[in-house]
Design a protein around this motif. Structure first.
Motif, PDB file in Angstrom:
ATOM      1  N   MET A 118       0.949  -1.079   0.012  1.00 53.36           N
ATOM      2  CA  MET A 118      -0.059  -0.081  -0.026  1.00 53.36           C
ATOM      3  C   MET A 118       0.865   1.225   0.155  1.00 53.36           C
ATOM      4  O   MET A 118       1.939   1.176   0.488  1.00 53.36           O
ATOM      5  CB  MET A 118      -0.782  -0.093   1.229  1.00 53.36           C
ATOM      6  CG  MET A 118      -2.017  -0.943   1.076  1.00 53.36           C
ATOM      7  SD  MET A 118      -3.239  -0.740   2.592  1.00 53.36           S
ATOM      8  CE  MET A 118      -4.307  -1.873   1.951  1.00 53.36           C
ATOM      9  N   LYS A 119       0.416   2.308  -0.705  1.00 49.53           N
ATOM     10  CA  LYS A 119       1.064   3.569  -0.707  1.00 49.53           C
ATOM     11  C   LYS A 119       0.476   4.466   0.206  1.00 49.53           C
ATOM     12  O   LYS A 119      -0.571   4.938   0.036  1.00 49.53           O
ATOM     13  CB  LYS A 119       1.287   4.172  -2.099  1.00 49.53           C
ATOM     14  CG  LYS A 119       2.083   5.434  -2.456  1.00 49.53           C
ATOM     15  CD  LYS A 119       2.233   5.687  -3.842  1.00 49.53           C
ATOM     16  CE  LYS A 119       3.143   6.999  -4.008  1.00 49.53           C
ATOM     17  NZ  LYS A 119       2.969   8.153  -3.107  1.00 49.53           N
ATOM     18  N   TYR A 226       8.755   0.809   5.936  1.00 49.82           N
ATOM     19  CA  TYR A 226       8.805  -0.158   4.569  1.00 49.82           C
ATOM     20  C   TYR A 226       9.983  -0.465   3.821  1.00 49.82           C
ATOM     21  O   TYR A 226      10.334  -1.183   2.803  1.00 49.82           O
ATOM     22  CB  TYR A 226       7.794   0.205   3.291  1.00 49.82           C
ATOM     23  CG  TYR A 226       7.609   1.792   3.265  1.00 49.82           C
ATOM     24  CD1 TYR A 226       8.789   2.321   2.543  1.00 49.82           C
ATOM     25  CD2 TYR A 226       6.719   2.597   3.807  1.00 49.82           C
ATOM     26  CE1 TYR A 226       8.806   3.646   2.157  1.00 49.82           C
ATOM     27  CE2 TYR A 226       6.547   3.943   3.245  1.00 49.82           C
ATOM     28  CZ  TYR A 226       7.792   4.461   2.850  1.00 49.82           C
ATOM     29  OH  TYR A 226       7.684   5.867   2.568  1.00 49.82           O
TER      30      TYR A 226
HETATM   31  N1  LIG Z   1       5.408   0.431   0.615  1.00 43.93           N
HETATM   32  C1  LIG Z   1       6.213   1.723   0.242  1.00 43.93           C
HETATM   33  O1  LIG Z   1       7.203   1.276  -0.412  1.00 43.93           O
HETATM   34  C2  LIG Z   1       5.663   2.885   0.116  1.00 43.93           C
HETATM   35  C3  LIG Z   1       4.391   3.091   0.770  1.00 43.93           C
HETATM   36  N2  LIG Z   1       3.991   4.527   1.076  1.00 43.93           N
HETATM   37  C4  LIG Z   1       4.840   5.604   0.414  1.00 43.93           C
HETATM   38  N3  LIG Z   1       4.261   6.652   0.542  1.00 43.93           N
HETATM   39  C5  LIG Z   1       6.051   5.357  -0.251  1.00 43.93           C
HETATM   40  C6  LIG Z   1       6.775   6.183  -0.807  1.00 43.93           C
HETATM   41  C7  LIG Z   1       7.901   5.537  -1.527  1.00 43.93           C
HETATM   42 BR1  LIG Z   1       9.321   6.363  -2.389  1.00 43.93          BR
HETATM   43  S1  LIG Z   1       7.995   3.853  -1.249  1.00 43.93           S
HETATM   44  C8  LIG Z   1       6.297   3.963  -0.362  1.00 43.93           C
END
Ligand SMILES: NC(=O)c1cnc(N)c2cc(Br)sc12
Length: 322
Positions: A118-119, A226
């Motif tokens: 998830m981002k 992460y």
């Molecule tokens: N899971 C991940 O790698 C991740 C999750 N949430 C985010 N805002 C970001 C940004 C980067 Br750059 S990697 C990543």
């Protein structure tokens, strides 16, 4: 009247309370599985404060009472990151994800899997631990130089000031404000006649940049980790292993990831996450797709701006709440 307690007994009780309270925090924040009520936690916390007041020399570096200092922060010093904090190329549809997959296939010499994560819609943070103790935290900044926010990060109960393993490492993740905390904060600010925050990301960023750690402590921020810097030095050979290792050390990670064999499966994960998105207690703005094996990440390499072994699929911006 609290019964008299001598120095030696107090020392043993302080040790016990710090271990117990830090375990309760681990269960509550890293495992999302509290085993005691807030009232019980607060009762033991008050006992610890009383003992540390009686015998200040017994105060331990990883005591939960040491998270929030009284002093205001003068300003945010610049910190040069040990390695550049990455940014990701974006994809907005399946065709762009398939083009990403073709580029990876062209560069990769070995078989690989993908990890979909998830981002998180928060703000990126890099935290250094030495022998298990939190020593420095910095914002992403321009990717190479960020701002030292150590005092504010220490005030976030969800981020351990001591890991469960005496490891020296650097981890990176996203600080975020849970949706419920965001609604509560804006209600309070509105009632106080203050400007409200536009979204949880702005609320989290504004909180981390405030000069009073007591305010940070009151805002119920959280974080998902992460990235483990130099993961293979810690024995992790894949992104999945790195996530699980950070979790074992006591860091909060997002377990909603999926290991995916082929790009066709990624779309199913994206559709599943897009459906879940509204019900999640935190904001996400997409899905991050990465080559899982670090050896293959090295084969695939980087462009000037971003890794070739990862891409961010971005959801369509949510309709503004009217
Ligand atoms: N899971 C991940 O790698 C991740 C999750 N949430 C985010 N805002 C970001 C940004 C980067 Br750059 S990697 C990543």
């Amino acid at each position: 009247m609290s019964k008299a307690i001598n120095f030696e007994q107090a020392g043993k009780r302080v040790e016990e309370l710090v271990l117990t309270l830090n375990q309760y925090s681990h269960e509550y924040y890293a495992l999302d599985a509290p085993t005691v009520s807030d009232a019980e936690y607060d009762r033991l916390y008050r006992e610890l404060v009383n003992l540390e007041t009686m015998y200040p020399e017994l105060t331990k570096q990883d005591s939960p009472t040491q998270r929030v200092g009284d002093a205001l922060i003068e300003g945010f010093e610049k910190v040069e990151h040990s390695s550049q904090m990455l940014s990701l190329e974006n994809a907005f549809n399946l065709e762009e994800l398939e083009a990403f997959d073709r580029r990876v296939e062209q560069q990769a010499k070995s078989s690989h899997t993908y990890l979909s994560e998830m981002k998180i819609d928060g703000l990126a943070i890099a935290i250094k631990y030495e022998n298990g103790y939190l020593v420095q935290a910095a914002t992403r900044g321009d990717g190479r130089v960020g701002e030292d926010v150590t005092q504010n990060i220490r005030a976030i109960s969800a981020i351990p000031i001591r890991l469960r393993d005496n490891v020296t490492c650097e981890v990176r993740g996203e600080v975020y404000m849970p949706k419920g905390s965001f609604v509560k904060l804006n209600k309070e600010r509105d009632e106080e006649g203050k400007d409200i925050f536009a979204n949880p990301r702005n609320a989290a960023a504004g909180t981390l940049r405030n000069l009073n750690p007591k305010i940070t402590a009151s805002r119920n921020l959280n974080a998902f980790f992460y990235t483990l810097v130099d993961p293979e030095e810690h024995g992790a050979n894949t992104q999945k292993e790195a996530i699980e290792l950070m979790n074992a050390w006591g860091l909060h990670v997002n377990h909603e990831y999926e290991c995916i064999q082929s790009i066709d499966e990624v779309w199913a994960y994206i559709e599943k996450v897009e459906k879940e998105r509204q019900d999640l207690p935190y904001e996400i703005d997409g899905v991050v797709l990465k080559v899982n094996e670090f050896s293959v990440q090295e084969e695939v390499g980087m462009t000037v701006k971003a890794p070739r072994w990862a891409i961010a699929y971005k959801f369509k911006a949510e309709e503004a709440q009217t």
